[in-house]
Enzyme design. Structure first.
Site, PDB file in Angstrom:
ATOM      1  N   VAL A  99     -38.663  25.731  18.569  1.00 31.42           N
ATOM      2  CA  VAL A  99     -39.504  24.730  17.258  1.00 31.42           C
ATOM      3  C   VAL A  99     -40.850  23.421  17.126  1.00 31.42           C
ATOM      4  O   VAL A  99     -39.638  22.168  17.842  1.00 31.42           O
ATOM      5  CB  VAL A  99     -37.847  24.722  16.072  1.00 31.42           C
ATOM      6  CG1 VAL A  99     -38.865  24.580  15.322  1.00 31.42           C
ATOM      7  CG2 VAL A  99     -37.559  26.405  16.442  1.00 31.42           C
ATOM      8  N   VAL A 118     -33.215  25.550  16.590  1.00 29.22           N
ATOM      9  CA  VAL A 118     -33.770  24.993  17.722  1.00 29.22           C
ATOM     10  C   VAL A 118     -32.203  26.018  18.810  1.00 29.22           C
ATOM     11  O   VAL A 118     -32.508  25.899  19.596  1.00 29.22           O
ATOM     12  CB  VAL A 118     -33.250  23.816  18.123  1.00 29.22           C
ATOM     13  CG1 VAL A 118     -34.484  23.231  18.695  1.00 29.22           C
ATOM     14  CG2 VAL A 118     -34.679  23.220  16.520  1.00 29.22           C
ATOM     15  N   LEU A 161     -20.114  30.829  19.288  1.00 29.74           N
ATOM     16  CA  LEU A 161     -20.185  31.813  18.646  1.00 29.74           C
ATOM     17  C   LEU A 161     -21.358  32.096  17.824  1.00 29.74           C
ATOM     18  O   LEU A 161     -21.637  30.342  17.723  1.00 29.74           O
ATOM     19  CB  LEU A 161     -19.250  31.749  17.332  1.00 29.74           C
ATOM     20  CG  LEU A 161     -18.346  32.040  17.225  1.00 29.74           C
ATOM     21  CD1 LEU A 161     -17.335  31.362  16.758  1.00 29.74           C
ATOM     22  CD2 LEU A 161     -17.876  34.215  17.091  1.00 29.74           C
ATOM     23  N   LEU A 196     -11.120  36.821  11.756  1.00 27.89           N
ATOM     24  CA  LEU A 196     -11.317  35.830  12.870  1.00 27.89           C
ATOM     25  C   LEU A 196     -10.866  36.763  14.051  1.00 27.89           C
ATOM     26  O   LEU A 196      -9.693  36.291  14.384  1.00 27.89           O
ATOM     27  CB  LEU A 196     -11.248  34.575  12.898  1.00 27.89           C
ATOM     28  CG  LEU A 196     -12.134  33.607  11.658  1.00 27.89           C
ATOM     29  CD1 LEU A 196     -11.822  31.742  11.809  1.00 27.89           C
ATOM     30  CD2 LEU A 196     -13.486  34.433  11.909  1.00 27.89           C
ATOM     31  N   ILE A 246      -9.187  34.681  17.591  1.00 27.24           N
ATOM     32  CA  ILE A 246      -8.143  33.693  16.727  1.00 27.24           C
ATOM     33  C   ILE A 246      -6.865  33.777  15.557  1.00 27.24           C
ATOM     34  O   ILE A 246      -5.362  33.717  15.949  1.00 27.24           O
ATOM     35  CB  ILE A 246      -8.649  32.613  15.870  1.00 27.24           C
ATOM     36  CG1 ILE A 246     -10.272  32.540  16.426  1.00 27.24           C
ATOM     37  CG2 ILE A 246      -7.934  31.308  15.542  1.00 27.24           C
ATOM     38  CD1 ILE A 246     -10.055  31.732  17.727  1.00 27.24           C
TER      39      ILE A 246
END
Length: 593
Positions: free
Chosen positions: A25, A51, A421, A476, A479
């Site tokens: 970028v 980025v 993630l 999730l 988790i």
């Protein structure tokens, strides 16, 4: 001597080091470098939407083929800090990427200038080197050293920070006489390889644990040859998956607490000797070390000397590039075989395959909402051995590693240690950019998918097709499963009723609308019997429109995936196991009951 800006010299060096593609970028402090990317030419650039996404694209690009080094570029300040996660995941998995950042002028570095941050100090713990170049004449040498470091020893990332005035300064530089520095990798001696082989030959039930270092060294053919010569079954690690095909008669399955097979764990527990090559004894592979090591002798070969003995003390170990070690091991095994000195391992190898044919997990369920196991069964049907899978973390990745099949090296591209993630989408774009001729299939849970889904627009803009399988339980999941041990179910529930898409019920985010809004195609599936057709349609849409295509499978809300919390001898099998062939119809070995 030719004169050019330091930024132009940097671009010329990248080209002579073999770089043909960059992800990034632009911004004010890196614009001089971007001007030279345009003026010098020869390097294709993909504009990311974030980025961090650019850094993961560079990772995917590197991981796709031997010799690749992905390059990510950003401006000063937050661009560099955004790429720290990519640098961390790269160094954790021994992946060389080059991160180039812009910076405030040298005279302003300590004056709290706009977007001036000491990115080299921030990045140093997660790179092999991080340097802010203060003198323009040093730019060629710093970049030359960067490529040398990335390729030498244990591969890893490097950051080079270029103040804007350094980029703009003219220097004397002749690109025609530039030469990359020689690469250094430790090489096993014949005596070391001979001693390792003696350990193996003196055992009765040996295994080879094949790590990602074998894939990094492009030494998978040597691994298979050595295994076949000695009749030794092979346990690939998660990072080494594909080093030996899943359909090979000496593949003994994966071992571990999560991304493992029932038969793999049992094969390890039945062994008496383990030769680890290019692996680091990751905790999710070993589990409880007392269980993992009891009754077994170990030899460890790794490119990084400090890896030997880091997790536990092997009976013998030495530092070597995996390819160099395997070359000697193959040579010595041939010589030993010619003298009739190789023991017959047929019975032991057959025992490992018997476990493979009897200790399987069930994948075939017709439930609606569907069980995730069925998704992987249909993926095995729809996607052939040429498919490259890309994924990062979560129950989707764990179940995928337990149930999918990988047949070739670099066809399971996984962020192993860091597991951020959001990694999957940009990494898949990087992989598909590096090799547009090989089918790419990404795998995400809904939360991983939502972290960096804006990068799908990059695939749409640059016409980078791949198929993305999205398993959605609005949870999730990993988790939530881990919280069972604490007797809580707290802040892991993603369900809500979307007022704009009431047909979703409690599944909340309308991924189809979001994906289509980003210029891609999407299919939602709620019936497992329609999933196969949807995957076939996705392949056609990707080929026709040349964009990412998402197949969303609506899952049951709660599924506990097989895993253990302590040793590999105590894996919790939450779901019904396969007890008849129809329960696991896409398994490599037909179920024997």
């Amino acid at each position: 001597m030719p004169r050019m800006t330091a930024a132009a010299a940097a671009v010329e060096i990248l080209k002579r080091e073999g770089v043909t593609h960059a992800f990034g970028v632009p911004g004010a402090a890196i614009n001089p470098f971007y001007r030279e990317l345009k003026n010098v030419g020869g390097i294709t650039h993909t504009l990311a939407r974030h980025v961090e996404g650019a850094s993961h694209m560079a990772e995917g690009y590197t991981r796709a083929a031997a010799g690749n080094i992905g390059v990510c570029v950003g401006t000063s300040g937050p661009a560099g800090t955004d790429m720290i996660t990519g640098l961390y995941s790269a160094i954790a998995d021994s992946i060389p990427i080059l991160c180039i950042t812009g910076q405030a002028p040298v005279a302003k570095l300590h004056k709290e200038d706009f977007q001036a941050v000491d990115i080299a100090s921030i990045a140093r713990p997660v790179t092999k080197a991080a340097t802010t170049v203060l003198e323009a004449a040093q730019v060629p040498g710093v970049l030359q050293q960067a490529f040398h470091l990335m390729r030498s020893g244990r591969p890893g990332p490097v950051l080079v920070d270029l103040p804007i005035d350094v980029q703009l300064t003219e220097i004397e530089f002749d690109p025609l006489t530039y030469e990359p520095l020689p690469v250094h990798k430790p090489r096993a001696t014949r005596a070391q390889a001979a001693k390792a082989l003696r350990f193996l030959l003196e055992s009765e039930r040996p295994l080879i644990v094949a790590g990602g270092g074998i894939i990094n060294a492009d030494a998978c053919e040597l691994l298979v040859e050595f295994a076949e010569l000695t009749g030794t079954p092979v346990v690939p690690t998660l990072m080494g998956w594909g080093a030996i095909g899943d359909d090979h008669e000496l593949n003994a399955g994966m071992v571990g607490l999560q991304t493992s097979h029932r038969y793999g764990n049992e094969n390890l527990l039945a062994s008496d000797f383990v030769l680890g090559i290019g692996n680091r004894w990751a905790n999710r592979h070993t589990g409880d070390l007392d269980v993992y090591t009891k009754g077994r002798t170990f030899v460890h070969i790794d490119i990084e000397p400090t890896q030997i003995g880091r997790i536990f003390a092997p009976d013998y170990g030495f530092a070597s590039d995996a390819g160099a070690a395997l070359e000697l091991l193959v040579e010595l095994a041939r010589e030993t075989g010619a003298r009739g000195g190789l023991p017959d391992r047929t019975v032991w190898a057959a025992e490992t395959q018997h476990r493979r044919a009897t200790l399987q997990r069930r994948t075939h369920f017709d439930d609606i909402p569907m069980k995730p196991q069925r998704v992987y069964e249909e993926m095995n049907r729809a996607f052939g051995p040429e498919t490259r899978y890309v994924t990062t973390i979560g129950l989707s990745q764990i179940a995928g590693a337990q149930m999918l099949h990988v047949f070739r090296p670099r066809h399971w591209i996984n962020c192993g240690q860091a597991g951020p993630l959001g990694w999957t989408i940009p990494a898949a774009i990087g992989v598909a950019t590096a090799d547009p001729t090989t089918p790419v299939v990404a795998l995400s849970g809904d939360y991983d998918f939502q972290f960096m889904l804006e990068e799908l627009a990059v695939g749409a803009q640059h016409r980078i097709p791949y198929v993305h399988v999205l398993v959605n339980n609005a949870y999730l999941g990993l988790i939530r499963q881990a919280q069972r041990n604490l007797d809580i179910n707290f802040q892991v529930n993603l369900e809500f009723e979307n007022i704009n898409s009431p047909e979703l019920g409690v599944y909340g985010v309308d991924h189809v609308k979001v994906v289509e809004g980003l210029g891609c195609k999407a299919i939602r599936v709620t019936d497992p019997n329609e999933l196969g057709a949807a995957l076939e349609e996705a392949k056609k849409l990707a080929a026709e429109f040349r964009v990412p295509v998402v197949v969303e499978a609506i899952l049951e809300r709660v599924t506990n995936i097989s895993m253990g919390g302590a040793g590999i001898d105590a894996i919790n099998e939450w779901e019904e196991l396969a007890t008849e062939p129809g329960h696991a119809p896409t398994s490599i070995r037909p179920l024997s009951v």
